[in-house]
Design an enzyme around this catalytic site. Structure first.
Site, short mmCIF file in Angstrom:
data_model
loop_
_atom_site.label_atom_id
_atom_site.label_comp_id
_atom_site.label_asym_id
_atom_site.label_seq_id
_atom_site.Cartn_x
_atom_site.Cartn_y
_atom_site.Cartn_z
N CYS B 99 0.89 -1.16 0.00
CA CYS B 99 0.00 0.00 0.00
C CYS B 99 0.93 1.21 0.00
CB CYS B 99 -0.91 0.01 1.22
SG CYS B 99 -1.88 1.53 1.37
N CYS B 102 -0.68 4.32 2.27
CA CYS B 102 -0.77 4.25 3.74
C CYS B 102 -0.34 2.86 4.18
CB CYS B 102 -2.15 4.67 4.24
SG CYS B 102 -3.57 3.90 3.43
N SER B 103 -1.29 2.02 4.58
CA SER B 103 -0.90 0.70 5.08
C SER B 103 -2.06 -0.28 5.00
CB SER B 103 -0.42 0.81 6.52
OG SER B 103 -1.42 1.46 7.28
N CYS B 104 -2.90 -0.18 3.95
CA CYS B 104 -4.05 -1.08 3.80
C CYS B 104 -3.58 -2.53 3.80
CB CYS B 104 -4.78 -0.79 2.49
SG CYS B 104 -5.44 0.87 2.43
#
Lengths: 103, 197, 91
Positions: B99, B102-104
């Site tokens: 991702c 962000c950090s999905c």
């Protein structure tokens, strides 16, 4: 192709040269109690419709670049959560100031 | 953003917890229950799904068609969570999930995202230099294998269905599940029948 | 709805240069040409949800890109990204 790459937002990191030489820390990092509680609060606020994950992200992205780089992952989250709750009027500035100073 | 949000993080958390409890939005008990619930999600869940898919062709088809339904079929609650997509590694193609924004992460089936998944190095490099990133995880793929990098930008969460390793013929699902590490289901590593060091 | 195999171009638009925004289209894809792989469903526009505004529903697609058209030194063979219809135009 695009002349505007300098307009890139700092969180938008895909392929960005300044990180291409950065080694990846593949080790395991255990979350702290702080991390877990911030994560849980975001989950509850989302489930109750108080604040969406999109609002969380926008708040994180609004943190200036130097601060974004300095803060830990969940430190960014708690800032965003506080900012969103203030913006939505869920809590007031006076309430938050008093609560933060008392503790 | 409001300058008040720049208060030390621990104080900010304590202050918010106090206010959220006072307003009846989130009590101490609700927060503790949510922490406990989130802690229960772990890579072992994704591993059970993968191992089941390796041993049951019908489940494999379901997993690739609708990951959330496949998770539910294994007793993992997916209600109110993002849809889960599953991408299959084959002889020809290896999938790697990142991702960049962000950090999905497929948290419902793998738990909290690992530290490296959230790091600038991984977010910047995986999309552009996947083989270099894989090498840092000790993963070497043959040159002929195509690498597909999946940038998880929106409403889905993506998990990788790894290839079943050679030498596991006749193994049951429990034994297969024990082989799997979280990185196998994101594509930074591949499972092996040899005991991992 | 866009069928699998449809060539598309990502809008060469930079809302970040104009003011506060929240977008889920990575910068490296702006102006790039790709191919629709699958329709993923319809979801509310995160660009509005992020500001707690009424958010219309948009089609979401999986779109594949050739990495070396983005970075000559790219090491992978395909980049697959979820993109909302409002970022895609006919190629």
């Amino acid at each position: 192709m695009s002349q505007n790459e300098s307009a890139r937002a700092h969180h938008d990191m895909g392929g960005v040269p300044k990180f291409l030489c950065e080694p990846i820390d593949t080790g395991t990092h255990t979350l702290t109690q702080f991390d877990r509680e911030v994560d849980a609060i975001r989950g509850i606020l989302g489930a109750k419709g108080v604040m969406s994950v999109d609002e969380l992200r926008r708040g994180i992205e609004a943190i200036p670049e130097a601060e974004y780089a300095r803060l830990t992952y969940y430190q960014r989250w708690i800032r965003s959560i506080a900012g969103n709750l203030l913006a939505r009027g869920v809590i007031s500035e006076a309430e938050l100031r008093a609560a933060v100073e008392q503790i | 953003m409001n300058a008040l949000t720049e208060a030390p993080s621990e104080r900010l958390l304590a202050g918010l917890k106090h206010l959220l409890a006072a307003k009846g939005i989130a009590t101490e008990e609700e927060i503790a229950a949510r922490v406990a619930q989130t802690d229960r999600a772990s890579p072992a869940q994704g591993a059970r799904m993968v191992a089941h898919a390796w041993t049951d062709p019908e489940y494999r088809a379901l997993l690739l068609r609708d990951g959330a339904q496949a998770a539910e079929a294994m007793g993992i609650a997916m209600g109110g969570l993002p849809p889960l997509g599953v991408l299959e590694n084959t002889e020809e193609t290896h999938n790697l999930v990142v991702c960049t924004l962000c950090s999905c992460y497929p948290r419902a089936v793998l738990g909290y995202p690992p530290f490296w998944f959230k790091s600038p190095g991984y977010r910047a490099r995986a999309i552009r230099d996947p083989r270099g990133v894989l090498a840092e995880f000790g993963t070497m793929l043959p040159d002929r294998k195509r690498i597909r990098v999946v940038d998880s930008t929106a409403d889905y969460r993506w998990m990788v269905l790894p290839q079943r390793p050679a030498g596991t013929e006749g193994w049951n699902a429990d034994r297969l599940a024990a082989l799997l590490r979280e990185g196998d289901m994101i594509g930074v590593t591949v499972p092996s029948a040899a005991p991992s060091s | 709805m866009l069928a699998p195999g449809t060539p598309v171009r990502v809008r060469d638009d930079w809302p970040e240069a104009r003011g506060p925004c929240h977008i889920r289209t990575p910068h490296y894809l702006r102006g790039r040409q790709g191919t629709v792989v699958r329709h993923l469903g319809a979801f509310r526009n995160p660009e509005d949800l992020a500001f707690a505004r009424p958010a219309p529903t948009l089609a979401l697609y999986h779109v594949a890109f050739e990495p070396r058209t983005i970075w000559p030194d790219a090491g992978g063979d395909e980049i697959l990204v979820e993109l909302y219809e409002n970022w895609l135009e006919a190629a």
